[in-house]
Enzyme design. Structure first.
Site, PDB file in Angstrom:
ATOM      1  N   ASP A 106      12.568 -34.560  -6.156  1.00  0.00           N
ATOM      2  CA  ASP A 106      12.502 -35.863  -5.485  1.00  0.00           C
ATOM      3  C   ASP A 106      13.169 -35.708  -4.128  1.00  0.00           C
ATOM      4  OD1 ASP A 106      11.953 -38.920  -6.580  1.00  0.00           O
ATOM      5  OD2 ASP A 106      13.394 -38.868  -4.928  1.00  0.00           O
ATOM      6  N   ILE A 107      12.867 -36.621  -3.227  1.00  0.00           N
ATOM      7  CA  ILE A 107      13.523 -36.565  -1.917  1.00  0.00           C
ATOM      8  C   ILE A 107      14.990 -36.980  -2.030  1.00  0.00           C
ATOM      9  CG2 ILE A 107      12.933 -38.915  -1.163  1.00  0.00           C
ATOM     10  CD1 ILE A 107      12.224 -37.434   1.587  1.00  0.00           C
ATOM     11  N   TYR A 126      -1.919 -49.293   1.601  1.00  0.00           N
ATOM     12  CA  TYR A 126      -1.755 -48.552   0.350  1.00  0.00           C
ATOM     13  C   TYR A 126      -3.121 -48.225  -0.258  1.00  0.00           C
ATOM     14  CZ  TYR A 126      -0.136 -47.762  -4.482  1.00  0.00           C
ATOM     15  OH  TYR A 126       0.118 -47.240  -5.725  1.00  0.00           O
ATOM     16  N   GLY A 166       8.527 -36.848  -6.703  1.00  0.00           N
ATOM     17  CA  GLY A 166       8.816 -38.266  -6.937  1.00  0.00           C
ATOM     18  C   GLY A 166       9.351 -38.491  -8.339  1.00  0.00           C
TER      19      GLY A 166
HETATM   20  N1  SER Z   1       1.890 -51.175  -8.788  1.00  0.00           N
HETATM   21  C1  SER Z   1       1.276 -50.855  -7.539  1.00  0.00           C
HETATM   22  C2  SER Z   1       1.689 -51.798  -6.484  1.00  0.00           C
HETATM   23  O1  SER Z   1       1.905 -52.952  -6.782  1.00  0.00           O
HETATM   24  C3  SER Z   1      -0.215 -50.864  -7.666  1.00  0.00           C
HETATM   25  O2  SER Z   1      -0.665 -49.578  -7.858  1.00  0.00           O
HETATM   26  O3  SER Z   1       1.765 -51.416  -5.355  1.00  0.00           O
END
Ligand code: SER
Length: 340
Positions: A51-52, A157, A25
């Site tokens: 990176d990809i 996430y 990345g």
């Molecule tokens: N900056 C990130 C996000 O907003 C939080 O780790 O997804």
């Protein structure tokens, strides 16, 4: 093509061992500045940026490779060919982008980290990977969120970041992989754009201020969030990875923070430099809900106690430095009409 290396970094006098660092990345918001900082701190040839995306689009003159870190054999091959001793794994889908396609985010965030840890276990590499404020959820104490507390995130996430912390700890206890991480809040920087995050407003606002004199914010004016300026974030990564193992109790992952502000307070700090700057608010329900589920502030005292972490930049210094850096960045990009 990208800007100058992270400031304030001195080359180390001697290398304790032959460090060779592979970064995944590397073309992203953190990767762009981390690669430059590591090349400055160590020898440039000891850093392999991957990176990809095709390196022709982002790597400039530096040695770099295209690498899909979902491909275990490709990761193993790159680590072995380069003789890596450390992997800094930054490839990930951020919070807002993850909600657009949660299954894809799970596949990428978990699959790439599992590959990296597995290859690290086989080859003896150390690992750094960022965690996030997103590991916390609405039930976590918000101001401040302690180092050790309830982690019940409500975003995909966040789910992948909690699982990632656990996976790193598992590979450490089960296979002896020295895997370390930091829970980053929003990261503010100008060299490479942020992408797909909820805290991105604090990056986009500067570019819009300089190019258009105004910004339409996707969060409400009083949404208080934790932030860290990129030079501090890069220094945190390097200091954590150089900290003696015996000193660390929480290797995955340390709370770190630099400042916490609302969009309205950031707009006021911008007006110190641009009195005519205008901001309007058009909250996006998805990103507002994500922001509202995160703590307002992280308690980073354990990072200070265990490896001496301390942020240098507060809001006014960060804003002044962003304007300085972004003006030159826009001039380099040839975007022409940056306002004064
Ligand atoms: N900056 C990130 C996000 O907003 C939080 O780790 O997804």
């Amino acid at each position: 093509m990208f800007g100058p290396p992270a400031r304030r970094f001195q080359r180390v006098g001697h290398l304790p061992h032959m460090k060779r660092i592979l970064i995944t990345g590397a073309a992203g918001q953190i990767g762009t500045e981390l690669s430059a900082a590591l090349r400055t701190r160590y020898e440039p040839e000891t850093v392999l940026a991957t990176d990809i995306r095709n390196p022709a689009e982002w790597a400039g003159a530096y040695h770099a490779e295209e690498l899909d870190s979902l491909d275990t054999r490709a990761v193993r091959g790159a680590v072995e060919r380069f003789g890596a001793t450390e992997i800094f794994h930054l490839a990930a889908v951020l919070s807002a982008a993850a909600e657009q396609d949660p299954a894809r985010a799970y596949r990428i965030n978990m699959g790439t980290l599992l590959n990296v840890l597995q290859v690290a276990a086989e080859t003896g590499c150390r690992v750094f990977t960022p965690s996030s404020i997103a590991v916390f959820g609405p039930e976590t104490p918000s101001d401040p969120a302690p180092q050790s507390t309830l982690q019940r995130p409500t975003t995909m996430y966040g789910v992948t970041k909690v699982a990632g912390e656990l996976l790193c700890d598992y590979y450490h206890t089960r296979f002896g992989v020295d895997a370390r991480g930091l829970r980053f809040p929003g990261l503010v920087s100008y060299t490479a754009p942020a992408g797909g995050g909820t805290t991105d407003y604090a990056v986009d606002i500067f570019r819009c201020a300089l190019t258009e004199g105004r910004y339409t914010c996707f969060l409400k004016p009083d949404t208080r969030m934790d932030m860290l300026y990129m030079p501090d974030a890069i220094r945190a990564i390097v200091e954590l990875m150089e900290a003696p193992s015996e000193a660390l109790v929480h290797r995955n992952a340390f709370n770190v923070t630099g400042m916490h502000f609302t969009p309205a307070e950031l707009a006021d700090a911008i007006r110190v430099h641009m009195p005519d700057f205008e901001i309007v608010y058009e909250p996006d329900p998805l990103r507002q809900a994500i922001a509202d589920s995160w703590p307002a502030r992280l308690d980073d005292s354990e990072a200070f106690e265990q490896w001496g972490w301390r942020a240098e930049y507060g809001l006014p210094d960060m804003v002044a430095d962003m304007f300085r850096g972004l003006r030159s960045q826009l001039a380099r990009e040839g975007s022409g009409s940056a306002r004064r």
